[in-house]
Design a protein around this motif. Structure first.
Motif, PDB file in Angstrom:
ATOM      1  N   ARG A 220       1.070  -0.256  -5.777  1.00  0.00           N
ATOM      2  CA  ARG A 220       2.470  -0.580  -5.505  1.00  0.00           C
ATOM      3  C   ARG A 220       3.195  -0.741  -6.830  1.00  0.00           C
ATOM      4  NH1 ARG A 220       5.623  -5.435  -4.659  1.00  0.00           N
ATOM      5  NH2 ARG A 220       7.106  -5.136  -2.967  1.00  0.00           N
ATOM      6  N   SER A 221       4.370  -0.117  -6.950  1.00  0.00           N
ATOM      7  CA  SER A 221       5.152  -0.262  -8.173  1.00  0.00           C
ATOM      8  C   SER A 221       6.625  -0.424  -7.822  1.00  0.00           C
ATOM      9  CB  SER A 221       4.955   0.941  -9.094  1.00  0.00           C
ATOM     10  OG  SER A 221       5.453   2.112  -8.476  1.00  0.00           O
ATOM     11  N   VAL A 222       7.340  -1.090  -8.706  1.00  0.00           N
ATOM     12  CA  VAL A 222       8.762  -1.325  -8.506  1.00  0.00           C
ATOM     13  C   VAL A 222       9.504  -0.700  -9.671  1.00  0.00           C
ATOM     14  CG1 VAL A 222      10.554  -3.070  -8.261  1.00  0.00           C
ATOM     15  CG2 VAL A 222       8.291  -3.474  -7.289  1.00  0.00           C
ATOM     16  N   THR A 223      10.469   0.167  -9.349  1.00  0.00           N
ATOM     17  CA  THR A 223      11.297   0.805 -10.359  1.00  0.00           C
ATOM     18  C   THR A 223      12.743   0.564  -9.979  1.00  0.00           C
ATOM     19  OG1 THR A 223       9.632   2.546 -10.507  1.00  0.00           O
ATOM     20  CG2 THR A 223      11.738   2.971 -11.565  1.00  0.00           C
ATOM     21  N   ASN A 224      13.464  -0.190 -10.802  1.00  0.00           N
ATOM     22  CA  ASN A 224      14.853  -0.562 -10.495  1.00  0.00           C
ATOM     23  C   ASN A 224      14.914  -1.138  -9.081  1.00  0.00           C
ATOM     24  OD1 ASN A 224      15.669   0.301 -13.039  1.00  0.00           O
ATOM     25  ND2 ASN A 224      16.081   2.367 -12.323  1.00  0.00           N
ATOM     26  N   ALA A 225      15.603  -0.464  -8.164  1.00  0.00           N
ATOM     27  CA  ALA A 225      15.727  -0.977  -6.798  1.00  0.00           C
ATOM     28  C   ALA A 225      14.744  -0.327  -5.841  1.00  0.00           C
ATOM     29  CB  ALA A 225      17.148  -0.757  -6.294  1.00  0.00           C
ATOM     30  N   SER A 226      13.843   0.521  -6.341  1.00  0.00           N
ATOM     31  CA  SER A 226      12.900   1.229  -5.482  1.00  0.00           C
ATOM     32  C   SER A 226      11.521   0.592  -5.524  1.00  0.00           C
ATOM     33  CB  SER A 226      12.770   2.684  -5.932  1.00  0.00           C
ATOM     34  OG  SER A 226      13.992   3.343  -5.815  1.00  0.00           O
ATOM     35  N   ILE A 227      10.882   0.593  -4.377  1.00  0.00           N
ATOM     36  CA  ILE A 227       9.498   0.137  -4.280  1.00  0.00           C
ATOM     37  C   ILE A 227       8.676   1.339  -3.844  1.00  0.00           C
ATOM     38  CG2 ILE A 227       7.875  -1.384  -3.091  1.00  0.00           C
ATOM     39  CD1 ILE A 227      10.198  -3.321  -2.661  1.00  0.00           C
ATOM     40  N   HIS A 228       7.642   1.644  -4.616  1.00  0.00           N
ATOM     41  CA  HIS A 228       6.777   2.782  -4.306  1.00  0.00           C
ATOM     42  C   HIS A 228       5.443   2.256  -3.801  1.00  0.00           C
ATOM     43  CE1 HIS A 228       9.630   5.370  -6.353  1.00  0.00           C
ATOM     44  NE2 HIS A 228       9.721   4.410  -7.246  1.00  0.00           N
ATOM     45  N   VAL A 229       4.981   2.812  -2.679  1.00  0.00           N
ATOM     46  CA  VAL A 229       3.712   2.397  -2.094  1.00  0.00           C
ATOM     47  C   VAL A 229       2.754   3.575  -2.108  1.00  0.00           C
ATOM     48  CG1 VAL A 229       4.672   0.568  -0.664  1.00  0.00           C
ATOM     49  CG2 VAL A 229       4.549   2.884   0.232  1.00  0.00           C
ATOM     50  N   CYS A 230       1.493   3.270  -1.969  1.00  0.00           N
ATOM     51  CA  CYS A 230       0.448   4.293  -1.982  1.00  0.00           C
ATOM     52  C   CYS A 230       0.545   5.149  -0.714  1.00  0.00           C
ATOM     53  CB  CYS A 230      -0.915   3.627  -2.074  1.00  0.00           C
ATOM     54  SG  CYS A 230      -2.280   4.777  -2.017  1.00  0.00           S
ATOM     55  N   PRO A 231       0.755   6.466  -0.839  1.00  0.00           N
ATOM     56  CA  PRO A 231       0.881   7.313   0.351  1.00  0.00           C
ATOM     57  C   PRO A 231      -0.425   7.523   1.106  1.00  0.00           C
ATOM     58  CG  PRO A 231       1.031   8.639  -1.634  1.00  0.00           C
ATOM     59  CD  PRO A 231       0.963   7.209  -2.078  1.00  0.00           C
ATOM     60  N   SER A 232      -1.564   7.202   0.497  1.00  0.00           N
ATOM     61  CA  SER A 232      -2.835   7.379   1.200  1.00  0.00           C
ATOM     62  C   SER A 232      -3.289   6.089   1.888  1.00  0.00           C
ATOM     63  CB  SER A 232      -3.914   7.863   0.234  1.00  0.00           C
ATOM     64  OG  SER A 232      -4.104   6.921  -0.790  1.00  0.00           O
ATOM     65  N   CYS A 233      -2.612   4.990   1.611  1.00  0.00           N
ATOM     66  CA  CYS A 233      -2.925   3.706   2.248  1.00  0.00           C
ATOM     67  C   CYS A 233      -2.302   3.680   3.649  1.00  0.00           C
ATOM     68  CB  CYS A 233      -2.346   2.587   1.388  1.00  0.00           C
ATOM     69  SG  CYS A 233      -2.265   0.988   2.188  1.00  0.00           S
ATOM     70  N   PRO A 234      -2.994   3.160   4.651  1.00  0.00           N
ATOM     71  CA  PRO A 234      -2.431   3.092   6.000  1.00  0.00           C
ATOM     72  C   PRO A 234      -1.098   2.333   6.050  1.00  0.00           C
ATOM     73  CG  PRO A 234      -4.759   2.595   6.089  1.00  0.00           C
ATOM     74  CD  PRO A 234      -4.380   2.675   4.632  1.00  0.00           C
ATOM     75  N   ILE A 235      -0.982   1.290   5.258  1.00  0.00           N
ATOM     76  CA  ILE A 235       0.266   0.523   5.236  1.00  0.00           C
ATOM     77  C   ILE A 235       1.367   1.369   4.595  1.00  0.00           C
ATOM     78  CG2 ILE A 235       1.426  -1.506   4.279  1.00  0.00           C
ATOM     79  CD1 ILE A 235      -1.237  -3.010   4.617  1.00  0.00           C
ATOM     80  N   GLY A 236       1.059   2.036   3.494  1.00  0.00           N
ATOM     81  CA  GLY A 236       2.029   2.897   2.832  1.00  0.00           C
ATOM     82  C   GLY A 236       2.483   4.031   3.733  1.00  0.00           C
ATOM     83  N   GLN A 237       1.559   4.597   4.484  1.00  0.00           N
ATOM     84  CA  GLN A 237       1.902   5.683   5.411  1.00  0.00           C
ATOM     85  C   GLN A 237       2.841   5.180   6.500  1.00  0.00           C
ATOM     86  OE1 GLN A 237      -1.935   7.040   6.715  1.00  0.00           O
ATOM     87  NE2 GLN A 237      -2.292   8.253   4.876  1.00  0.00           N
ATOM     88  N   ARG A 238       2.584   3.982   6.985  1.00  0.00           N
ATOM     89  CA  ARG A 238       3.438   3.409   8.038  1.00  0.00           C
ATOM     90  C   ARG A 238       4.834   3.111   7.492  1.00  0.00           C
ATOM     91  NH1 ARG A 238       4.769   4.383  12.648  1.00  0.00           N
ATOM     92  NH2 ARG A 238       5.610   2.657  13.794  1.00  0.00           N
ATOM     93  N   VAL A 239       4.907   2.596   6.259  1.00  0.00           N
ATOM     94  CA  VAL A 239       6.199   2.324   5.631  1.00  0.00           C
ATOM     95  C   VAL A 239       6.994   3.626   5.508  1.00  0.00           C
ATOM     96  CG1 VAL A 239       7.311   1.649   3.454  1.00  0.00           C
ATOM     97  CG2 VAL A 239       5.489   0.239   4.395  1.00  0.00           C
ATOM     98  N   GLN A 240       6.338   4.685   5.066  1.00  0.00           N
ATOM     99  CA  GLN A 240       7.017   5.969   4.925  1.00  0.00           C
ATOM    100  C   GLN A 240       7.483   6.515   6.275  1.00  0.00           C
ATOM    101  OE1 GLN A 240       4.170   8.299   2.694  1.00  0.00           O
ATOM    102  NE2 GLN A 240       5.068   7.671   0.742  1.00  0.00           N
ATOM    103  N   ALA A 241       6.659   6.392   7.290  1.00  0.00           N
ATOM    104  CA  ALA A 241       7.025   6.876   8.628  1.00  0.00           C
ATOM    105  C   ALA A 241       8.228   6.106   9.171  1.00  0.00           C
ATOM    106  CB  ALA A 241       5.842   6.748   9.580  1.00  0.00           C
ATOM    107  N   LEU A 242       8.231   4.791   8.966  1.00  0.00           N
ATOM    108  CA  LEU A 242       9.360   3.982   9.431  1.00  0.00           C
ATOM    109  C   LEU A 242      10.632   4.343   8.676  1.00  0.00           C
ATOM    110  CD1 LEU A 242       7.578   0.540   9.849  1.00  0.00           C
ATOM    111  CD2 LEU A 242       8.571   1.925  11.675  1.00  0.00           C
ATOM    112  N   GLY A 243      10.513   4.579   7.375  1.00  0.00           N
ATOM    113  CA  GLY A 243      11.671   4.978   6.579  1.00  0.00           C
ATOM    114  C   GLY A 243      12.263   6.287   7.067  1.00  0.00           C
TER     115      GLY A 243
END
Length: 128
Positions: free
Chosen positions: A44-67
């Motif tokens: 997980r990384s934070v750049t300015n106002a963006s939060i980047h999550v791991c795309p291979s992690c189940p939680i990261g995948q769910r965050v991306q799908a919800l977005g």
């Protein structure tokens, strides 16, 4: 650290323009809840106002799908335009872009871009 446990979510939104304001707010709350679970994740990384999550992690995948459900990105991804869609778009360009997008199952921006492309070409020769 992200774990491989499944995340139980209460809402499965319809996506894009069909998602109500209330559904979008609930999805945002779910994303916040998921991001809190990833606080100590090394990916997980934070750049300015963006939060980047791991795309291979189940939680990261769910965050991306919800977005994607909020943004409507999942409506029409890399789909070629048909002659029928071009004709409909050209013959109905007086309608609001949002209405055209909904009818065609495309994003508003895709409709805007396609109309610009059609105008550049001088219209459609196969429009009825």
């Amino acid at each position: 650290m992200c774990t491989s446990t499944s995340v139980a979510l209460l809402i499965y939104a319809k996506g894009g323009a069909n998602v109500t304001r209330e559904e979008k707010n609930l999805i945002r709350l779910q994303i916040i809840s998921l991001l809190e679970r990833c606080q100590d994740c090394q990916f997980r990384s934070v750049t300015n106002a963006s939060i980047h999550v791991c795309p291979s992690c189940p939680i990261g995948q769910r965050v991306q799908a919800l977005g994607k459900k909020i943004s409507g990105e999942e409506l029409a991804r890399y789909r070629n335009w048909t002659k029928e869609e071009d004709a409909y778009l050209w013959n109905n360009q007086h309608l609001p872009r949002k209405e055209l997008a909904k009818h065609l199952g495309r994003t508003r921006q895709a409709v805007i871009n396609r109309l610009a492309e059609l105008r550049k070409r001088g219209g459609v020769t196969h429009a009825s």
